[in-house]
Write a protein that holds these residues in place. Structure first.
Motif, PDB file in Angstrom:
ATOM      1  N   GLU A 258      31.375  23.022 -78.311  1.00  0.00           N
ATOM      2  CA  GLU A 258      30.208  22.156 -78.119  1.00  0.00           C
ATOM      3  C   GLU A 258      28.989  22.739 -78.837  1.00  0.00           C
ATOM      4  O   GLU A 258      28.206  22.005 -79.443  1.00  0.00           O
ATOM      5  CB  GLU A 258      29.933  22.025 -76.617  1.00  0.00           C
ATOM      6  N   LEU A 262      26.944  20.775 -81.711  1.00  0.00           N
ATOM      7  CA  LEU A 262      25.521  20.481 -81.555  1.00  0.00           C
ATOM      8  C   LEU A 262      24.713  21.088 -82.687  1.00  0.00           C
ATOM      9  O   LEU A 262      23.790  20.463 -83.224  1.00  0.00           O
ATOM     10  CB  LEU A 262      25.022  21.026 -80.214  1.00  0.00           C
ATOM     11  N   PHE A 396      15.178  11.044 -71.370  1.00  0.00           N
ATOM     12  CA  PHE A 396      16.316  10.766 -72.247  1.00  0.00           C
ATOM     13  C   PHE A 396      15.984   9.655 -73.261  1.00  0.00           C
ATOM     14  O   PHE A 396      16.632   9.547 -74.284  1.00  0.00           O
ATOM     15  CB  PHE A 396      17.550  10.363 -71.439  1.00  0.00           C
ATOM     16  N   ARG A 409      16.332  14.661 -76.623  1.00  0.00           N
ATOM     17  CA  ARG A 409      17.191  15.117 -75.543  1.00  0.00           C
ATOM     18  C   ARG A 409      18.348  14.144 -75.323  1.00  0.00           C
ATOM     19  O   ARG A 409      19.469  14.538 -74.999  1.00  0.00           O
ATOM     20  CB  ARG A 409      16.328  15.223 -74.288  1.00  0.00           C
ATOM     21  N   PRO A 412      22.185  13.421 -78.338  1.00  0.00           N
ATOM     22  CA  PRO A 412      23.583  13.856 -78.301  1.00  0.00           C
ATOM     23  C   PRO A 412      24.307  13.397 -77.044  1.00  0.00           C
ATOM     24  O   PRO A 412      25.484  13.720 -76.854  1.00  0.00           O
ATOM     25  CB  PRO A 412      23.482  15.389 -78.346  1.00  0.00           C
ATOM     26  N   LEU A 413      23.604  12.650 -76.175  1.00  0.00           N
ATOM     27  CA  LEU A 413      24.215  12.190 -74.924  1.00  0.00           C
ATOM     28  C   LEU A 413      24.344  10.673 -74.917  1.00  0.00           C
ATOM     29  O   LEU A 413      24.465  10.053 -73.858  1.00  0.00           O
ATOM     30  CB  LEU A 413      23.351  12.643 -73.737  1.00  0.00           C
ATOM     31  N   ALA A 414      24.322  10.076 -76.106  1.00  0.00           N
ATOM     32  CA  ALA A 414      24.242   8.612 -76.204  1.00  0.00           C
ATOM     33  C   ALA A 414      25.305   7.905 -75.358  1.00  0.00           C
ATOM     34  O   ALA A 414      25.010   6.902 -74.702  1.00  0.00           O
ATOM     35  CB  ALA A 414      24.352   8.190 -77.660  1.00  0.00           C
ATOM     36  N   ASP A 415      26.537   8.420 -75.351  1.00  0.00           N
ATOM     37  CA  ASP A 415      27.586   7.722 -74.604  1.00  0.00           C
ATOM     38  C   ASP A 415      27.409   7.863 -73.094  1.00  0.00           C
ATOM     39  O   ASP A 415      27.642   6.920 -72.340  1.00  0.00           O
ATOM     40  CB  ASP A 415      28.980   8.242 -75.003  1.00  0.00           C
ATOM     41  N   ALA A 416      27.026   9.053 -72.662  1.00  0.00           N
ATOM     42  CA  ALA A 416      26.790   9.255 -71.229  1.00  0.00           C
ATOM     43  C   ALA A 416      25.685   8.315 -70.760  1.00  0.00           C
ATOM     44  O   ALA A 416      25.751   7.747 -69.669  1.00  0.00           O
ATOM     45  CB  ALA A 416      26.430  10.707 -70.956  1.00  0.00           C
ATOM     46  N   ARG A 420      25.112   3.921 -68.294  1.00  0.00           N
ATOM     47  CA  ARG A 420      24.104   3.451 -67.336  1.00  0.00           C
ATOM     48  C   ARG A 420      23.757   1.977 -67.547  1.00  0.00           C
ATOM     49  O   ARG A 420      23.157   1.350 -66.685  1.00  0.00           O
ATOM     50  CB  ARG A 420      22.814   4.255 -67.462  1.00  0.00           C
TER      51      ARG A 420
ATOM     52  N   LEU B 525      24.108  14.769 -66.421  1.00  0.00           N
ATOM     53  CA  LEU B 525      23.014  14.759 -67.398  1.00  0.00           C
ATOM     54  C   LEU B 525      21.977  15.823 -67.064  1.00  0.00           C
ATOM     55  O   LEU B 525      21.141  16.157 -67.882  1.00  0.00           O
ATOM     56  CB  LEU B 525      22.342  13.380 -67.429  1.00  0.00           C
ATOM     57  N   LEU B 547      25.234  18.489 -69.010  1.00  0.00           N
ATOM     58  CA  LEU B 547      26.047  18.009 -70.134  1.00  0.00           C
ATOM     59  C   LEU B 547      25.180  18.036 -71.384  1.00  0.00           C
ATOM     60  O   LEU B 547      24.010  17.653 -71.351  1.00  0.00           O
ATOM     61  CB  LEU B 547      26.479  16.573 -69.833  1.00  0.00           C
ATOM     62  N   ARG B 548      25.733  18.497 -72.507  1.00  0.00           N
ATOM     63  CA  ARG B 548      24.896  18.621 -73.704  1.00  0.00           C
ATOM     64  C   ARG B 548      25.278  17.622 -74.788  1.00  0.00           C
ATOM     65  O   ARG B 548      24.454  17.235 -75.590  1.00  0.00           O
ATOM     66  CB  ARG B 548      24.970  20.044 -74.232  1.00  0.00           C
ATOM     67  N   LYS B 549      26.577  17.279 -74.864  1.00  0.00           N
ATOM     68  CA  LYS B 549      26.966  16.394 -75.963  1.00  0.00           C
ATOM     69  C   LYS B 549      28.017  15.410 -75.474  1.00  0.00           C
ATOM     70  O   LYS B 549      29.037  15.795 -74.909  1.00  0.00           O
ATOM     71  CB  LYS B 549      27.521  17.225 -77.112  1.00  0.00           C
ATOM     72  N   ASP B 550      27.733  14.152 -75.670  1.00  0.00           N
ATOM     73  CA  ASP B 550      28.673  13.104 -75.304  1.00  0.00           C
ATOM     74  C   ASP B 550      28.294  11.888 -76.148  1.00  0.00           C
ATOM     75  O   ASP B 550      27.548  11.024 -75.728  1.00  0.00           O
ATOM     76  CB  ASP B 550      28.564  12.800 -73.804  1.00  0.00           C
TER      77      ASP B 550
END
Lengths: 423, 601
Positions: A258, A262, A396, A409, A412-416, A420, B525, B547-550
């Protein structure tokens, strides 16, 4: 913005990326810059109610080991008959005056100049794209792009050439199962320029097991010296039913950590921005005004008609997909007059969510009212705007001029974050 | 029936020492069942019993044996083989005049055998030591005789040697039973006194009560009065077990048989109760009657919240055939709706859980078992609590009392060291140590019951390579330095994981729990703080980093539907998790913590 300030900002972003891993700003550059005339044409194309046109050419010299798009080895395949079938389907389904056109694959450049000319000319007869489209892209691979072919493409209506470099290392090209060398890539690029291509994209893959971050940083500098208008740089994905996935499961390949992913994700953004190629989507970078309009329409959840095996269409809320088999698709086209194998029509709430998470992949972000209008959502409070407010509060997302976009921030979390917005 | 021709006896044995096999041979030798019909271990009727090799419910059988020209009625009363069913064992033994003390000739005397032998001695039974599995090559009968004499204190010099497997010595054993076990004494003319030593639920016949008549007699159509529950039932059918039920129309002093009336549920019948005739002369109750006492409690929650009603039905059905557990609805913030259940002991709990899962196809999460504590409140009154959540704030009570047990552990002598260490680690106080033979030792300790149900038994088994055996009896309540250990995720209490522990162990246990949680809770998150706390004082902490990357690299027109479905699937996975505060906890995390045991990690 004066050039010196822009450079200062870029430098700040680069140093932040290198020192802390995450820069302060998620996005750089200025959408919609370039000439005023071009900017107006792009805005009109983005907003156009006419569907775009996508044509899938399902042949490659060899199948790359990471790729899960539908394609067949060209050897011994009825290529000419397939072009015939594409044109029959286009007759059945292509809509007039598409704002953008994209020939993808597969490898469209694998077609002979004769077939390419025939395909483009007939498509223009059917849709009038040469007059209507603000952008006509053809995907090419280095082994099948020379100056003659590039000239042919431009002459028959293409305005943008996309070249699959994927890597600047021979060993990696071998691992990927590519049919060309690094030199081939540079030659193909030069050929496109020589033929007069003014809008060229180059494709790369990073965060694969053989690529160190130092190498990738050097590669990015070399990519910048090409001065392309556009770069697509993808974090390697181990797609299902690919040799790469199998090798991963067998332990023959390792996923990058990871941290490495990143690091390369941020380095890509910082380095390319420093060369004037600003990220406008998770994996896409362009000089101002050279963002790919066709792809931006996908991320805006706009309409498009897809022609060819496995191609997907999205028209007036109805999404349909063609068979992932050349034989079945061409039989469907010729016998049934329709190649759609599946279709789905989402309820307004689901469409709203989809519009949000697609839009959040881009620098433009999402305008809540436009998303509601597009999805036909008018029942009470907007749950997606609610989610966006919460995520903005948590840092976010960022709200700018009535639009929401991912923050540094959130990127890199676009899918998580996308989850929502689902119903 | 001439009562001088009756012999009532039980077999006392450790699990796997061959009781059921010997019973089968007895049925065969006496011709009660012919070889063709012989189903191995006929007396154990429940699948689960057969599988685990444990006799859960007592059973009885009448066989006929001719000795010196006279035909004797031998009633074999089977006893449950586990400490949780101590009370039932006692009642079965109380129905007899003698007991066979069956010991595996290679394994030797086990803790439970000794405990049951003492119960038999308390009931004034004649004890006949019997050495089983004499056919095994590593049988060591002489040493076992010494162990029996040292552990139980009965003369074992003329112990019979038998093999349940080959049938060797079984005929002699039957003669010995007639010779040595006394005939029943009670008068058939006295007022009726009969002991209920078991009861089972039969789908077609309702409740079948197992009786031993001590004095007087009873016939069909007479009305029976159960003194303990003060209920009145007409005797619709009376008979004995041959081993199938055989109607006899009546039972008299000395006999063992069954009683059928229109009794609807097992809850209406109490094992150990005394039956007399309704409106007959007043009689004294037979000694030792008490309602079932629940020593262990645990909460059962359906894995799917929607299965709550299904779980309720399962518990209701199960209680028809096992009246010795209790259940009442409870709600947990973390686990939803479920039931708090009370059990006789740990094994009983496992049996109920397994039967629910197997017979009712239920998936359940079970909280860590807890004992019944007594809390002396500041205001003076005392109350019992069955779950850690019920323990009041420290300033509201004076002290907490916890149940203690006296344990007897039998181990090969080379394991004394590790065994004593385990006892020391579990707050056990040494009472005494007896050498049963050159190779086996009996250790006696007093230990809080909570320690036994935590992991004591597993540790005993693993550190003695399975050779150690344990028996315990509850001796009373003692004050303990107990605290409520709470688990917090981002500040919100996970009620299902709250436990009551000794203050010296709180930190260690807390650390263990949050380590396990750390492994099982996916990254969110945001950063997640896992804390173990006593009241408001945090004693251990772990952090799950954010979580850092997804993010998927590619998403174009052809990918949208597939990607949406993937996102929806991921979201559905999250939905099935339990939400505590702002943290989603997967079922697996609860299972890993509640599964108990120790791991490093």
């Amino acid at each position: 913005m004066p050039a010196s300030t822009a450079r200062g900002l870029v430098c700040a972003v680069v140093s932040a990326a290198l020192e802390h891993g995450v820069p302060e700003a998620g996005w750089t550059g200025d959408p919609g810059a370039g000439s005023a005339e071009r900017a107006r044409a792009v805005e009109a194309a983005l907003a156009s109610a006419q569907p775009s046109l996508y044509v899938h050419v399902p042949f490659c010299v060899t199948k790359c080991h990471y790729c899960d798009f539908y394609s067949l080895p060209a050897q011994g395949e009825p290529i000419s008959a397939t072009v015939d079938a594409l044109l029959v389907e286009a007759e059945q389904r292509a809509t007039p005056r598409p704002p953008t056109v994209f020939l993808g694959g597969g490898t469209p450049s694998l077609l002979s100049v004769t077939e390419l000319a025939r395909l483009l000319d007939r498509l223009d007869d059917l849709t009038g794209f040469r007059a209507s489209a603000v952008e006509v892209t053809v995907e090419c691979n280095p082994e099948s792009l020379d100056e003659e072919k590039a000239a042919c493409l431009l002459e028959h209506g293409a305005t943008r050439v996309s070249i699959g470099f994927q890597s600047l290392h021979e060993r990696t090209l071998e691992l990927f199962g590519r049919a060309h060398t690094v030199d081939d890539s540079f030659r193909a690029y030069a050929a496109a320029r020589a033929a007069g291509a003014r809008n060229v994209n180059v494709d790369f893959i990073y965060a694969h097991p053989e690529l160190t971050s130092e190498q990738w940083t050097r590669d990015l500098a070399r990519i910048a010296t090409l001065e392309p208008e556009h770069v697509s740089a993808y974090n390697l994905t181990f797609e299902e039913d690919t040799p790469f996935r199998r090798w991963l499961e067998q332990g023959r390949l390792q996923r990058s950590s990871e941290d490495v992913e990143l690091e390369q994700f941020w380095t890509t953004r910082a380095r390319l921005a420093a060369s004037g190629l600003h990220a406008y989507e998770i994996s896409n970078f362009a000089r101002s005004g050279r963002e790919c309009v066709h792809n931006e329409r996908y991320w805006r959840n706009a309409d498009y008609v897809g022609i060819g095996p496995s191609a997907v269409s999205h028209v007036a809320g109805l999404r349909r997909g063609n068979a992932r088999s050349r034989a079945k698709w061409s039989a469907d086209v010729e016998q049934r007059g329709c190649a759609a194998e599946w279709e789905e029509r989402l309820a307004p709430r689901a469409r709203l969510g989809e519009t949000w998470w697609l839009g959040l992949r881009t620098r433009r972000g999402v305008e809540p009212a436009r998303a509601r209008a597009l999805a036909g959502f008018d029942s009470g409070e907007d749950p997606c705007e609610r989610a966006a407010l919460d995520l903005a509060r948590d840092g976010f997302l960022e709200a700018r001029e009535g639009r929401y976009a991912l923050s540094a921030r959130g990127l890199p979390l676009a899918d998580a974050l996308a989850r929502r917005f689902l119903a | 029936m001439d009562r001088t021709l009756i012999r009532n006896f039980s077999i006392i044995a450790h699990i796997d020492h061959g009781k059921s096999t010997l019973a089968d041979r007895i049925l065969e030798v006496t011709g009660a069942v012919d070889k063709r019909q012989m189903r191995a271990q006929l007396l154990d009727s429940m699948d689960l019993e057969r599988e685990r090799g444990i006799t859960i419910k007592a059973s009885a059988v009448t066989v006929w044996h001719t000795y010196q020209g006279r035909k004797y009625q031998l009633n074999l009363i089977d006893t449950p083989g586990h400490v949780d069913f101590n009370y039932e064992v006692q009642k079965s033994l109380q129905a007899c005049e003698g007991a066979l003390l069956l010991v595996d000739c290679s394994q030797g005397v086990e803790a439970q055998t000794v405990a049951n032998a003492y119960l038999a001695i308390e009931c004034n039974l004649e004890i006949l030591p019997v050495l089983n599995k004499i056919d095994l090559p590593h049988a060591r009968p002489d040493e076992i005789v010494e162990e029996i004499e040292n552990a139980v204190g009965v003369d074992a010099t003329d112990a019979l040697k038998v093999s349940g497997k080959t049938g060797a010595g079984v005929a002699e054993l039957l003669d010995r039973i007639v010779e040595r076990i006394p005939a029943p004494k009670g008068s058939p003319d006295a007022p009726l006194r009969a002991l209920i030593f078991d009861a089972v639920y039969d789908e077609f016949r309702g409740i079948i009560v197992y009786l031993r008549v001590f004095e007087g007699s009873i016939s069909e159509r007479q009305v029976a009065h159960m003194l303990g529950t003060d209920r009145v039932y007409e005797a619709i059918e009376l008979g004995c077990f041959t081993p199938t039920m055989k109607r006899t129309g009546g039972l008299t002093a000395g006999e063992v048989g069954y009683f059928i009336s229109n009794i609807k549920t097992l809850g209406d019948v109490r094992i150990g109760d005394t039956i007399t005739l309704h409106k007959g002369p007043k009689v004294e109750m037979l000694p030792g009657y008490r309602p079932p006492v629940h020593m262990v409690y645990a909460d059962f929650y359906p894995t799917n919240n929607g299965d709550f009603e299904h779980l309720r039905e399962g518990l209701e059905t199960l209680s028809l055939s096992d009246s010795s557990f209790s259940y009442e609805p409870v709600t947990s913030e973390a686990l939803g709706f479920g039931f708090r259940c009370g059990f006789l002991g740990l094994l009983h709990m496992e049996i109920v859980q397994e039967r629910l899962e197997r017979e009712h196809d239920l998936d359940m999460v079970q909280t860590a078992p807890t004992v019944t504590y007594r809390v002396k409140m500041a205001a003076g009154e005392e109350k019992e609590i069955h779950s850690p959540g019920q323990l009041p704030q420290p300033d509201k009570y004076e002290e907490v009392l916890e149940p203690y047990a006296r344990i007897t552990v039998m181990v090969p002598s080379e394991y004394i060291g590790p065994m004593m260490q385990i006892c020391a680690d579990h707050r056990a106080q040494f009472v005494r140590q007896d050498h049963l033979s050159a190779t086996r030792v009996q250790l006696v300790y007093d230990i809080p019951l909570a320690e036994i149900i935590y992991d004591f038994y597993d540790k005993l088994k693993s550190s003695t390579r399975g050779y150690g055996t344990l028996n315990y009896e509850i001796t009373g309540y003692k004050q303990g330095e107990l605290v409520k250990l709470r688990i917090l995720v981002n500040g919100a209490e996970v009620d299902a994981l709250t436990t009551i522990v000794h203050k010296d162990q709180a930190e260690y246990r807390g650390r263990q729990i949050i380590k396990k949680l750390r492994k099982e809770i996916p990254r969110h998150l945001f950063e997640i703080a896992l804390q173990a706390a006593i009241d408001s004082r945090v004693i251990a902490r772990e952090t799950i980093s954010a979580l850092r990357k997804d993010v998927l690299a590619k998403c174009y027109g052809g990918d949208v539907s597939r990607k949406r479905k993937l996102l929806e699937k991921q979201k559905e996975g999250k939905r099935r998790m339990r939400q505590v505060g702002n943290v989603d906890i997967p079922q697996k995390a609860f299972l890993s913590v509640l599964g108990g045991g120790e791991e490093d990690g």
